[in-house]
Design a protein around this motif. Structure first.
Motif, PDB file in Angstrom:
ATOM      1  N   ALA A  85      32.404  88.197  48.957  1.00  0.00           N
ATOM      2  CA  ALA A  85      32.539  89.595  49.357  1.00  0.00           C
ATOM      3  C   ALA A  85      31.459  90.471  48.736  1.00  0.00           C
ATOM      4  CB  ALA A  85      33.915  90.118  48.965  1.00  0.00           C
ATOM      5  N   ASP A  86      31.049  90.120  47.479  1.00  0.00           N
ATOM      6  CA  ASP A  86      30.037  90.916  46.778  1.00  0.00           C
ATOM      7  C   ASP A  86      29.191  89.985  45.921  1.00  0.00           C
ATOM      8  OD1 ASP A  86      28.450  92.659  45.422  1.00  0.00           O
ATOM      9  OD2 ASP A  86      30.077  93.803  44.481  1.00  0.00           O
ATOM     10  N   PRO A  87      28.077  89.460  46.468  1.00  0.00           N
ATOM     11  CA  PRO A  87      27.261  88.482  45.739  1.00  0.00           C
ATOM     12  C   PRO A  87      26.641  89.017  44.456  1.00  0.00           C
ATOM     13  CG  PRO A  87      26.744  88.479  48.088  1.00  0.00           C
ATOM     14  CD  PRO A  87      27.595  89.680  47.824  1.00  0.00           C
ATOM     15  N   SER A  88      26.719  90.324  44.220  1.00  0.00           N
ATOM     16  CA  SER A  88      26.093  90.890  43.018  1.00  0.00           C
ATOM     17  C   SER A  88      27.069  91.032  41.853  1.00  0.00           C
ATOM     18  CB  SER A  88      25.502  92.268  43.346  1.00  0.00           C
ATOM     19  OG  SER A  88      26.544  93.192  43.644  1.00  0.00           O
ATOM     20  N   ARG A  89      28.300  90.527  42.017  1.00  0.00           N
ATOM     21  CA  ARG A  89      29.318  90.707  40.969  1.00  0.00           C
ATOM     22  C   ARG A  89      29.079  89.705  39.839  1.00  0.00           C
ATOM     23  NH1 ARG A  89      35.353  91.258  43.109  1.00  0.00           N
ATOM     24  NH2 ARG A  89      35.624  91.361  40.846  1.00  0.00           N
ATOM     25  N   ALA A  90      28.407  90.149  38.790  1.00  0.00           N
ATOM     26  CA  ALA A  90      28.091  89.258  37.661  1.00  0.00           C
ATOM     27  C   ALA A  90      29.348  88.779  36.965  1.00  0.00           C
ATOM     28  CB  ALA A  90      27.197  89.988  36.659  1.00  0.00           C
ATOM     29  N   SER A  91      30.355  89.657  36.853  1.00  0.00           N
ATOM     30  CA  SER A  91      31.573  89.258  36.138  1.00  0.00           C
ATOM     31  C   SER A  91      32.260  88.097  36.827  1.00  0.00           C
ATOM     32  CB  SER A  91      32.529  90.440  36.034  1.00  0.00           C
ATOM     33  OG  SER A  91      32.906  90.898  37.329  1.00  0.00           O
ATOM     34  N   ALA A 135      27.862  72.620  36.053  1.00  0.00           N
ATOM     35  CA  ALA A 135      28.370  73.620  36.984  1.00  0.00           C
ATOM     36  C   ALA A 135      28.630  74.930  36.265  1.00  0.00           C
ATOM     37  CB  ALA A 135      29.655  73.106  37.641  1.00  0.00           C
ATOM     38  N   ALA A 136      29.147  74.848  35.037  1.00  0.00           N
ATOM     39  CA  ALA A 136      29.402  76.062  34.263  1.00  0.00           C
ATOM     40  C   ALA A 136      28.103  76.788  33.963  1.00  0.00           C
ATOM     41  CB  ALA A 136      30.121  75.699  32.963  1.00  0.00           C
ATOM     42  N   GLU A 137      27.086  76.047  33.549  1.00  0.00           N
ATOM     43  CA  GLU A 137      25.806  76.683  33.239  1.00  0.00           C
ATOM     44  C   GLU A 137      25.234  77.377  34.468  1.00  0.00           C
ATOM     45  OE1 GLU A 137      21.352  75.726  31.447  1.00  0.00           O
ATOM     46  OE2 GLU A 137      22.823  74.107  31.634  1.00  0.00           O
ATOM     47  N   ALA A 138      25.323  76.717  35.613  1.00  0.00           N
ATOM     48  CA  ALA A 138      24.793  77.315  36.838  1.00  0.00           C
ATOM     49  C   ALA A 138      25.476  78.644  37.129  1.00  0.00           C
ATOM     50  CB  ALA A 138      24.975  76.350  38.004  1.00  0.00           C
ATOM     51  N   ALA A 139      26.798  78.703  36.913  1.00  0.00           N
ATOM     52  CA  ALA A 139      27.524  79.938  37.171  1.00  0.00           C
ATOM     53  C   ALA A 139      27.147  81.026  36.176  1.00  0.00           C
ATOM     54  CB  ALA A 139      29.024  79.668  37.133  1.00  0.00           C
ATOM     55  N   PHE A 140      27.046  80.658  34.897  1.00  0.00           N
ATOM     56  CA  PHE A 140      26.656  81.649  33.888  1.00  0.00           C
ATOM     57  C   PHE A 140      25.245  82.179  34.164  1.00  0.00           C
ATOM     58  CE2 PHE A 140      29.871  79.556  30.984  1.00  0.00           C
ATOM     59  CZ  PHE A 140      30.695  80.657  30.896  1.00  0.00           C
ATOM     60  N   ARG A 141      24.344  81.306  34.544  1.00  0.00           N
ATOM     61  CA  ARG A 141      22.975  81.739  34.846  1.00  0.00           C
ATOM     62  C   ARG A 141      22.950  82.622  36.083  1.00  0.00           C
ATOM     63  NH1 ARG A 141      18.838  79.121  32.229  1.00  0.00           N
ATOM     64  NH2 ARG A 141      17.450  79.456  34.005  1.00  0.00           N
ATOM     65  N   LYS A 142      23.810  82.289  37.043  1.00  0.00           N
ATOM     66  CA  LYS A 142      23.882  83.110  38.247  1.00  0.00           C
ATOM     67  C   LYS A 142      24.369  84.512  37.902  1.00  0.00           C
ATOM     68  CE  LYS A 142      23.615  83.454  42.782  1.00  0.00           C
ATOM     69  NZ  LYS A 142      22.321  83.301  43.484  1.00  0.00           N
ATOM     70  N   ALA A 193      22.455  87.842  38.823  1.00  0.00           N
ATOM     71  CA  ALA A 193      23.100  88.895  39.613  1.00  0.00           C
ATOM     72  C   ALA A 193      23.043  90.245  38.918  1.00  0.00           C
ATOM     73  CB  ALA A 193      24.549  88.516  39.896  1.00  0.00           C
ATOM     74  N   ALA A 194      23.085  90.238  37.583  1.00  0.00           N
ATOM     75  CA  ALA A 194      23.073  91.499  36.819  1.00  0.00           C
ATOM     76  C   ALA A 194      22.182  91.320  35.597  1.00  0.00           C
ATOM     77  CB  ALA A 194      24.487  91.898  36.420  1.00  0.00           C
ATOM     78  N   SER A 229      22.847  93.324  32.403  1.00  0.00           N
ATOM     79  CA  SER A 229      24.188  93.274  31.815  1.00  0.00           C
ATOM     80  C   SER A 229      24.148  92.512  30.491  1.00  0.00           C
ATOM     81  CB  SER A 229      25.159  92.596  32.781  1.00  0.00           C
ATOM     82  OG  SER A 229      26.364  92.255  32.118  1.00  0.00           O
ATOM     83  N   THR A 230      24.450  93.215  29.393  1.00  0.00           N
ATOM     84  CA  THR A 230      24.504  92.518  28.102  1.00  0.00           C
ATOM     85  C   THR A 230      25.624  91.482  28.102  1.00  0.00           C
ATOM     86  OG1 THR A 230      25.937  94.238  27.180  1.00  0.00           O
ATOM     87  CG2 THR A 230      23.565  94.486  26.834  1.00  0.00           C
ATOM     88  N   SER A 231      26.725  91.787  28.774  1.00  0.00           N
ATOM     89  CA  SER A 231      27.849  90.849  28.806  1.00  0.00           C
ATOM     90  C   SER A 231      27.466  89.538  29.469  1.00  0.00           C
ATOM     91  CB  SER A 231      29.034  91.473  29.548  1.00  0.00           C
ATOM     92  OG  SER A 231      29.500  92.615  28.869  1.00  0.00           O
ATOM     93  N   ALA A 232      26.677  89.612  30.543  1.00  0.00           N
ATOM     94  CA  ALA A 232      26.253  88.392  31.225  1.00  0.00           C
ATOM     95  C   ALA A 232      25.379  87.542  30.317  1.00  0.00           C
ATOM     96  CB  ALA A 232      25.513  88.745  32.510  1.00  0.00           C
ATOM     97  N   HIS A 233      24.444  88.167  29.614  1.00  0.00           N
ATOM     98  CA  HIS A 233      23.574  87.415  28.696  1.00  0.00           C
ATOM     99  C   HIS A 233      24.393  86.812  27.553  1.00  0.00           C
ATOM    100  CE1 HIS A 233      19.579  88.253  30.316  1.00  0.00           C
ATOM    101  NE2 HIS A 233      20.004  89.487  30.589  1.00  0.00           N
TER     102      HIS A 233
END
Length: 397
Positions: A23-29, A46-53, A57-58, A61-65
Motif C-alpha cells: 500500500a505504501d512502499p516508502s514505509r520504513a517502519s 531475509a532479515a538483513e534485506a528487510a532492514f536494508r530496505k 525507503a527512509a 530515519s535514525t530509527s531505520a539505521h
C-alpha cells in the motif's frame, strides 16, 4: 503444541506487513518490522534485506539505521554496526539512543577512549541523573578521577534525583584513593536519609573492613542482608566480612546465596574459588574460577585465579603462558607477581620466585599469602632472623 500456532501468528504478521508495504512502499517502519520477524525465525539474509530496505525507503530515519545496526550487532558484524550508528548520528547528533548505542559499542569492542564524547552527550541529553552517573562510572573505570569527581559533585550540588547514587560512587572513588574520611562522610550522608539503603550498608561494611573494624563490618553487612535478603550485593558483602573473620563455612554459604540470587555474579564465584583453593578442593575451585572468567573474560584477576588453581594441580604448562603474559602487561600488579612467584617455585627457580614475592610484598605490604611464602622460603634457606623480621614488620603494620 503451541509452536504451530506461534508460527501461524508470525506468518500472519508477515502477511500484514507485506500488505502495508504494497500500500505504501516508502514505509520504513514496515520494512524494519518485517526484518525483525524473519530474524526471530532464523533466516538472517531475509532479515538483513528487510532492514536494508527500511534504510533505503527512509534514508534520513535514525530509527531505520539503528535497527540495521542492531541487526549487525546481533550477527556479530561490528564494523557494519558502527557504520550504521555513525550514519544515525550524522542525521541527528543529539540522538540519545544513537549516542548511547555507539558509546556502549566502543566499550564492548575494547575502544573505551572513543566512547567518551558519546557518554558526555548521553549525560547532557538524559533528563534524569542516569546519564551523568554512567559518565562518572566510565571515568572511574578509566582512572580519570578528577573528571569523575566533577560529575559526581555536580549531581550532589544540584540536589535533585540521583544524589544517593552519586554519593555512593563518590564514596567508592574516595575509598580507591585512600580518603577514608571522605568515603565515610558520603556513606553516612546516604544512611542519614535512607537508613535501610542496602548499597550504602554494604559500602559501609567494606569501609569498616578496610579500617580494621571487623565487628562493626559484620553488623553493617548483616543489616544490609536484613534490609534486603534478596540482594546479591548484601549477601556478597556478608561473605567478604566472614572471610576476613576466618568464618570460611559461613562465607561459602553467603557467596552461594549471592549466586542463587544472581548466577552471573563473578566476584562471588571468584571468592568461592579462593576459598576452595585454600581448602584444597581443586575441582570446585577450578569450576568457580572458570565460571568467573566466563562471566568476565577480560578480567586479569580471574585469569590469574584460574592459573593459581592450575598451578595447585601441578599444571605448569597451562598456567605459565597466561601468567607471563599478564606480568608483561601489568608488572606492578601484586596478584601477578604473587602468581609468578608460585610458578617459579614450582619450576624450582627459587631466586626468581623470591624476587617476584618481594615485588608483590612491596606493592601490597599487608598481603598475608605473600608474607607466608617469603617466611617459608626464609626458613627453608636457613634464614630464621629474616623470617622473624618479616613477621615483626607485619605485626607492626
Amino acid at each position: 503444541a503451541n509452536a504451530p500456532a506461534g508460527l501461524n501468528q508470525l506468518d500472519a504478521a508477515v502477511a500484514d506487513l507485506e500488505k502495508a508495504i504494497d500500500a505504501d512502499p516508502s514505509r520504513a517502519s514496515a520494512y524494519a518490522s518485517l526484518g525483525a520477524l524473519p530474524f526471530v525465525r532464523g533466516p538472517a539474509a531475509a532479515a538483513e534485506a528487510a532492514f536494508r530496505k527500511a534504510v533505503q525507503a527512509a534514508p534520513t530515519s535514525t530509527s531505520a539505521h539503528l535497527a540495521l545496526a542492531n541487526f549487525y550487532l546481533d550477527t556479530r558484524r561490528g564494523r557494519d554496526a558502527e557504520a550504521e550508528m555513525k550514519a544515525a548520528l550524522a542525521l541527528d547528533a543529539r540522538s540519545l539512543v544513537a549516542n548511547r548505542a555507539l558509546a556502549y559499542y566502543y566499550i564492548g569492542a575494547g575502544k573505551p577512549a572513543l566512547a567518551e564524547p558519546h557518554l558526555r552527550a548521553v549525560a547532557d541529553l538524559t533528563p534524569d541523573a542516569s546519564g551523568k552517573l554512567a559518565l562518572a562510572a566510565y571515568y572511574i573505570s578509566r582512572q580519570q578521577r578528577p573528571e569523575a569527581r566533577r560529575v559526581l559533585d555536580a549531581i550532589v550540588s544540584a540536589g535533585k534525583d540521583g544524589v544517593s547514587a552519586a554519593r555512593l560512587q563518590s564514596a567508592n572513588l574516595a575509598f580507591a584513593t585512600g580518603d577514608l574520611t571522605r568515603a565515610r562522610a558520603d556513606i553516612d550522608a546516604v544512611l542519614g536519609s535512607e537508613p535501610g539503603n542496602t548499597r550504602a550498608l554494604a559500602a559501609r561494611a567494606e569501609l569498616q573492613m578496610a579500617a580494621g573494624e571487623d565487628d562493626a563490618a559484620l553488623a553493617s553487612a548483616r543489616h544490609a542482608v536484613d534490609s534486603d535478603p534478596q540482594s546479591s550485593l548484601a549477601q556478597y558483602s556478608l561473605g567478604k566480612v566472614q572471610v576476613l573473620r576466618h568464618e570460611e563455612a559461613d562465607a561459602v554459604g553467603s557467596f552461594n546465596e549471592a549466586l542463587r540470587i544472581d548466577p552471573r555474579l563473578a566476584p562471588a564465584k571468584a571468592e568461592l574459588a579462593r576459598l576452595h583453593l585454600a581448602a584444597g578442593r581443586l575441582d570446585q575451585a577450578e569450576q568457580m574460577a572458570q565460571g568467573a572468567l566466563a562471566d568476565q573474560p577480560l578480567a586479569l584477576a580471574y585469569q590469574l585465579l584460574l592459573a593459581r588453581v592450575q598451578l595447585a594441580r601441578g599444571d605448569v604448562a597451562r598456567a605459565e603462558p597466561v601468567v607471563r603474559r599478564i606480568v608483561r602487561s601489568a608488572p606492578s600488579t601484586p596478584d601477578a607477581q604473587t602468581t609468578l612467584g608460585v610458578l617459579e617455585l614450582q619450576k624450582g627457580n627459587r631466586p626468581a620466585a623470591r624476587k617476584a614475592f618481594e615485588q608483590a610484598l612491596t606493592a601490597s605490604p599487608t598481603a598475608i599469602d605473600v608474607l607466608r611464602y617469603l617466611v617459608r622460603m626464609d626458613l627453608t634457606d636457613h634464614q630464621p632472623a629474616a623470617a622473624r623480621a618479616r613477621i615483626d614488620a607485619a605485626v607492626a603494620r
